[in-house]
Design a protein around this motif. Structure first.
Motif, PDB file in Angstrom:
ATOM      1  N   PHE A 133       0.788  -1.232   0.000  1.00 32.37           N
ATOM      2  CA  PHE A 133       0.000   0.000   0.000  1.00 32.37           C
ATOM      3  C   PHE A 133       0.822   1.285   0.000  1.00 32.37           C
ATOM      4  O   PHE A 133       0.257   2.368  -0.152  1.00 32.37           O
ATOM      5  N   GLY A 134       2.133   1.193   0.200  1.00 29.84           N
ATOM      6  CA  GLY A 134       2.990   2.342  -0.042  1.00 29.84           C
ATOM      7  C   GLY A 134       3.277   3.247   1.135  1.00 29.84           C
ATOM      8  O   GLY A 134       4.260   3.978   1.108  1.00 29.84           O
ATOM      9  N   LEU A 135       2.456   3.207   2.186  1.00 28.34           N
ATOM     10  CA  LEU A 135       2.699   4.064   3.349  1.00 28.34           C
ATOM     11  C   LEU A 135       3.619   3.353   4.340  1.00 28.34           C
ATOM     12  O   LEU A 135       3.610   2.123   4.441  1.00 28.34           O
ATOM     13  N   PRO A 136       4.401   4.112   5.124  1.00 32.80           N
ATOM     14  CA  PRO A 136       5.442   3.482   5.945  1.00 32.80           C
ATOM     15  C   PRO A 136       5.020   3.004   7.323  1.00 32.80           C
ATOM     16  O   PRO A 136       5.688   2.153   7.907  1.00 32.80           O
ATOM     17  N   PHE A 137       3.912   3.546   7.894  1.00 38.22           N
ATOM     18  CA  PHE A 137       3.570   3.231   9.282  1.00 38.22           C
ATOM     19  C   PHE A 137       2.118   2.773   9.390  1.00 38.22           C
ATOM     20  O   PHE A 137       1.217   3.422   8.844  1.00 38.22           O
ATOM     21  N   TRP A 138       1.892   1.680  10.159  1.00 40.04           N
ATOM     22  CA  TRP A 138       0.589   1.014  10.182  1.00 40.04           C
ATOM     23  C   TRP A 138       0.173   0.639  11.594  1.00 40.04           C
ATOM     24  O   TRP A 138       1.005   0.476  12.478  1.00 40.04           O
ATOM     25  N   GLN A 139      -1.136   0.491  11.757  1.00 33.80           N
ATOM     26  CA  GLN A 139      -1.730  -0.053  12.962  1.00 33.80           C
ATOM     27  C   GLN A 139      -2.851  -1.012  12.539  1.00 33.80           C
ATOM     28  O   GLN A 139      -3.440  -0.881  11.460  1.00 33.80           O
ATOM     29  N   ILE A 140      -3.152  -1.963  13.434  1.00 36.10           N
ATOM     30  CA  ILE A 140      -4.196  -2.955  13.183  1.00 36.10           C
ATOM     31  C   ILE A 140      -5.408  -2.618  14.047  1.00 36.10           C
ATOM     32  O   ILE A 140      -5.277  -2.267  15.225  1.00 36.10           O
ATOM     33  N   PHE A 286      -4.653   6.193   5.416  1.00 36.61           N
ATOM     34  CA  PHE A 286      -5.224   5.162   4.557  1.00 36.61           C
ATOM     35  C   PHE A 286      -5.920   4.133   5.441  1.00 36.61           C
ATOM     36  O   PHE A 286      -5.350   3.689   6.446  1.00 36.61           O
ATOM     37  N   VAL A 287      -7.140   3.752   5.076  1.00 38.06           N
ATOM     38  CA  VAL A 287      -7.903   2.768   5.851  1.00 38.06           C
ATOM     39  C   VAL A 287      -8.394   1.658   4.932  1.00 38.06           C
ATOM     40  O   VAL A 287      -8.850   1.916   3.813  1.00 38.06           O
ATOM     41  N   LEU A 288      -8.285   0.438   5.415  1.00 37.85           N
ATOM     42  CA  LEU A 288      -8.837  -0.712   4.696  1.00 37.85           C
ATOM     43  C   LEU A 288      -9.357  -1.711   5.715  1.00 37.85           C
ATOM     44  O   LEU A 288      -8.625  -2.104   6.638  1.00 37.85           O
ATOM     45  N   GLY A 289     -10.609  -2.112   5.559  1.00 39.73           N
ATOM     46  CA  GLY A 289     -11.187  -3.114   6.444  1.00 39.73           C
ATOM     47  C   GLY A 289     -11.563  -4.371   5.683  1.00 39.73           C
ATOM     48  O   GLY A 289     -10.865  -4.801   4.764  1.00 39.73           O
ATOM     49  N   LYS A 290     -12.647  -4.960   6.068  1.00 40.80           N
ATOM     50  CA  LYS A 290     -13.292  -6.148   5.498  1.00 40.80           C
ATOM     51  C   LYS A 290     -12.370  -7.237   4.949  1.00 40.80           C
ATOM     52  O   LYS A 290     -12.111  -8.208   5.651  1.00 40.80           O
ATOM     53  N   PRO A 291     -11.859  -7.130   3.710  1.00 36.52           N
ATOM     54  CA  PRO A 291     -11.211  -8.311   3.122  1.00 36.52           C
ATOM     55  C   PRO A 291      -9.737  -8.499   3.485  1.00 36.52           C
ATOM     56  O   PRO A 291      -9.124  -9.467   3.030  1.00 36.52           O
ATOM     57  N   ILE A 292      -9.166  -7.623   4.294  1.00 42.51           N
ATOM     58  CA  ILE A 292      -7.722  -7.640   4.508  1.00 42.51           C
ATOM     59  C   ILE A 292      -7.226  -8.934   5.165  1.00 42.51           C
ATOM     60  O   ILE A 292      -6.069  -9.320   4.998  1.00 42.51           O
ATOM     61  N   ALA A 293      -8.106  -9.638   5.879  1.00 39.54           N
ATOM     62  CA  ALA A 293      -7.723 -10.901   6.508  1.00 39.54           C
ATOM     63  C   ALA A 293      -8.546 -12.061   5.964  1.00 39.54           C
ATOM     64  O   ALA A 293      -8.749 -13.070   6.650  1.00 39.54           O
ATOM     65  N   GLY A 295     -11.681 -12.522   5.477  1.00 42.35           N
ATOM     66  CA  GLY A 295     -12.962 -12.798   6.110  1.00 42.35           C
ATOM     67  C   GLY A 295     -12.899 -12.801   7.623  1.00 42.35           C
ATOM     68  O   GLY A 295     -13.924 -12.687   8.290  1.00 42.35           O
ATOM     69  N   VAL A 296     -11.711 -12.938   8.202  1.00 43.66           N
ATOM     70  CA  VAL A 296     -11.542 -12.772   9.651  1.00 43.66           C
ATOM     71  C   VAL A 296     -11.644 -11.286   9.965  1.00 43.66           C
ATOM     72  O   VAL A 296     -11.011 -10.468   9.298  1.00 43.66           O
ATOM     73  N   PRO A 297     -12.449 -10.885  10.955  1.00 40.29           N
ATOM     74  CA  PRO A 297     -12.614  -9.458  11.243  1.00 40.29           C
ATOM     75  C   PRO A 297     -11.280  -8.774  11.543  1.00 40.29           C
ATOM     76  O   PRO A 297     -10.587  -9.124  12.502  1.00 40.29           O
ATOM     77  N   ALA A 298     -10.915  -7.820  10.694  1.00 41.24           N
ATOM     78  CA  ALA A 298      -9.656  -7.102  10.854  1.00 41.24           C
ATOM     79  C   ALA A 298      -9.666  -5.874   9.959  1.00 41.24           C
ATOM     80  O   ALA A 298     -10.390  -5.828   8.958  1.00 41.24           O
ATOM     81  N   SER A 299      -8.871  -4.895  10.305  1.00 39.18           N
ATOM     82  CA  SER A 299      -8.701  -3.710   9.470  1.00 39.18           C
ATOM     83  C   SER A 299      -7.307  -3.155   9.698  1.00 39.18           C
ATOM     84  O   SER A 299      -6.626  -3.518  10.669  1.00 39.18           O
ATOM     85  N   ILE A 300      -6.898  -2.272   8.807  1.00 36.58           N
ATOM     86  CA  ILE A 300      -5.588  -1.623   8.931  1.00 36.58           C
ATOM     87  C   ILE A 300      -5.759  -0.129   8.710  1.00 36.58           C
ATOM     88  O   ILE A 300      -6.672   0.306   8.013  1.00 36.58           O
ATOM     89  N   TRP A 301      -4.895   0.637   9.332  1.00 38.08           N
ATOM     90  CA  TRP A 301      -4.840   2.062   9.018  1.00 38.08           C
ATOM     91  C   TRP A 301      -3.387   2.499   9.054  1.00 38.08           C
ATOM     92  O   TRP A 301      -2.604   2.089   9.898  1.00 38.08           O
ATOM     93  N   GLY A 302      -3.028   3.280   8.045  1.00 42.13           N
ATOM     94  CA  GLY A 302      -1.640   3.679   7.888  1.00 42.13           C
ATOM     95  C   GLY A 302      -1.501   5.175   7.710  1.00 42.13           C
ATOM     96  O   GLY A 302      -2.481   5.877   7.448  1.00 42.13           O
TER      97      GLY A 302
END
Length: 458
Positions: A133-140, A286-293, A295-302
C-alpha cells in the motif's frame, strides 16, 4: 388522472414490478421450506429475530440460512446452490475461505487466539503492508469503522482542528461524524439515526463529490482537520471521480493544511494496492477493512512519514493518559495469521488480473442486456466491483446517486436473481468478482439478468 399501471420506476411500470416481486417471492419460498421454518418468524433469542439488524434488510421474504460457502458459491440448508457475487459485501472479496487463509487459521487455532503481544506473523505483516500500500507506518484494528475513528483522532490531534469534511452519500462504517447528508443544499443529520441527540453538522462539513468549487470554498477558512473519502462513492449507486478530481483534491487539501484520509474498504477491488496504488494517490492516512484478513474481522490504518513525525511530536507534548484508540481484541494472533496469508498468497497480481478480466466480461454483458431491452439504466465498475444502476448515467455525485436508487425495482430484481441461482449485494446492485469466480458463473449471471430484464421490459 394517472393510472396506477402508468407509474414507472426506473423505466418499468410499477404494477409490473409488483407482479414480478410477488411471483418471485412465492418461488423463493417454495424452494426454501427449511429456511422458512427456521427463520421465517425470526430466530429465538435475538432482538428483531436476527443476530444483526441488517440481516432483515435483504429483500428476500426471509433470510437464507447458509449451510456452507466455498470459493464463490453458497449452499443453503435446503440444498440450493448460489453463485455468490455479494461475497459478504466485500468481506469475502477474495472468495469464501481462501485455502491459504483457512490453513493459517487452523495453524493458529492451536497456538492461542489472543494475548496482546505480537507473533511471528506480525513481524512479517509490517513490511507487507508497506510493500502493498505504499505508506510506511501502520496499525491494526478490527473494523474499518474503528480504523476510521482512530485515524480521525490522529488528524485532529496533529492539526489542532475539530472539523472534518465528507462527501454527500459517503460511507465510512458507523463513524458518527460521517452520518450527515445534504438536503436541499443544507447539511443535516442522516434520517433514522438511533439515539442521536447531537447536531453532527456542528463539526462536519458535507459537500457533493466531484464539486471542486464547493471543496475549495469549504476548505478556505482552514478549519478542516481532515477530508475523509472513498476514491469512488460505493455504498450508494456508484459514482466515479471525474478526470482531475483526485489531483485537485490533494492540491486543495495541502494548500489548506488539511489532511487527506482515503478509505479503500470497498475500492480495494480496483487492483493490487487499491485505487490509491493503481491511480497514484498520495493520502496522509489510509484505511482498509473487510477483506484484509480473508474474512476474519480485521482492518488496517496507515499514515505517511510526515504525519507520523507530527504525531510523535504531539505525543511527546500531550498530557499522559488513554488515547481513545484501540480495542483489546485488535491486533490478535488470529488476525495476524489470516492477514499474512491474505497479503502473501491471496492478494496477488495474478488474482487481480483474473478478477479484472471477468469483471470486464460482466460489465460488457450487463451493458449489452440493458441496450437490448432499451432500459434507461447503466453499468458502473471499479476493478472487480460492478454495479447496474436503474437510472441513466454516469452519476456525478451523491445527490444524483440517491435519486437513482429505486428500492422497489431493485428488490424485485434481487429476488428474481436468487431464484435463478445468483446472489448479489442486498443494499444496492453490487456484484464482485473473486479469484474463485469462474467464467461459467459470470455467464450464468448475465443470462439470469437478461431473463429478468426481459420479463420487466415485456
Amino acid at each position: 388522472m394517472t393510472r396506477h399501471d402508468d407509474i414507472t420506476l426506473g423505466g418499468i411500470a410499477r404494477n409490473r414490478i409488483e407482479q414480478i416481486r410477488d411471483t418471485e417471492s412465492e418461488t423463493f419460498r417454495a424452494a426454501r421450506p427449511k429456511s422458512e421454518a427456521k427463520v421465517g418468524n425470526g430466530i429465538a433469542g435475538f432482538l428483531g429475530g436476527v443476530p444483526m439488524h441488517w440481516m432483515k434488510d435483504w429483500p428476500t421474504p426471509f433470510p437464507i440460512v447458509v449451510d456452507q460457502a466455498k470459493g464463490a458459491t453458497i449452499t443453503d440448508i435446503d440444498g440450493n446452490r448460489l453463485d455468490d457475487f455479494c461475497l459478504g459485501d466485500t468481506g469475502s472479496m477474495f472468495g469464501h475461505s481462501p485455502p491459504p487463509v483457512a490453513r493459517a487459521i487452523r495453524r493458529q487455532a492451536g497456538r492461542g487466539l489472543t494475548y496482546m503481544l505480537p507473533s511471528e506473523d506480525a513481524l512479517a505483516i509490517g513490511p507487507l503492508l508497506q510493500e502493498k500500500f505504499g505508506l510506511p507506518f501502520w496499525q491494526i484494528a478490527t473494523t474499518a469503522t474503528d480504523a476510521n475513528r482512530f485515524a480521525l483522532r490522529i488528524a485532529r490531534a496533529v492539526t489542532g482542528r475539530e472539523t472534518i469534511l465528507v462527501f454527500n452519500g459517503c460511507y465510512h462504517g458507523s463513524v458518527d461524524e460521517t452520518m450527515v447528508r445534504l438536503k436541499d443544499g443544507r447539511a443535516i443529520n442522516r434520517p433514522g439515526l438511533a439515539g442521536e441527540f447531537r447536531d453532527l453538522t456542528r463539526a462536519t462539513k458535507v459537500i457533493e463529490f466531484n464539486d471542486l468549487p464547493a471543496l475549495e470554498a469549504a476548505l478556505a477558512d482552514k478549519s478542516v482537520a481532515c477530508v475523509i473519502t472513498e476514491p469512488v462513492l460505493t455504498n450508494s449507486c456508484m459514482v466515479l471521480p471525474e478526470p482531475g478530481f483526485h489531483a485537485a483534491l490533494r492540491k486543495l487539501t495541502r494548500t489548506a493544511g488539511t489532511l487527506l484520509l482515503i478509505d479503500e474498504t470497498h475500492t480495494i477491488s480496483t487492483g493490487l494496492g487499491g485505487y490509491t496504488k493503481v491511480q497514484g494517490l498520495e493520502p496522509d492516512l489510509f484505511v482498509l477493512g473487510k477483506p484484509i484478513a480473508g474474512g476474519v474481522p480485521a482492518s488496517i490504518w496507515g499514515m505517511s512519514d510526515e504525519l507520523a513525525s507530527r504525531f510523535a511530536a504531539y505525543e511527546r507534548s500531550k498530557e499522559p493518559g488513554y488515547s481513545g484508540m484501540g480495542t483489546t481484541l485488535s491486533a490478535n494472533p488470529l488476525q495476524f495469521a489470516a492477514m499474512r496469508a491474505t497479503l502473501e498468497e491471496v492478494m496477488t497480481a495474478e488474482n487481480y488480473a483474473h478478477m479484472e478480466h471477468l469483471a470486464r466480461r460482466l460489465d460488457a454483458g450487463l451493458t449489452a442486456v440493458i441496450d437490448r431491452y432499451r432500459l434507461p439504466w447503466h453499468v458502473a465498475r471499479v476493478g472487480a466491483r460492478v454495479e447496474f444502476i436503474c437510472a441513466p448515467g454516469p452519476l456525478k455525485n451523491g445527490g444524483e446517486a440517491e435519486g437513482a436508487h429505486v428500492p422497489e425495482l431493485e428488490a424485485a430484481i434481487h429476488v428474481a436473481l436468487v431464484n435463478r441461482g445468483v446472489l448479489i449485494a442486498p443494499f444496492h446492485n453490487m456484484m464482485l468478482i473473486s479469484p474463485a469466480t469462474r467464467v461459467a458463473q459470470v455467464n450464468r449471471l448475465i443470462a439470469a439478468f437478461a431473463d429478468v430484464a426481459a420479463k420487466l421490459a415485456a
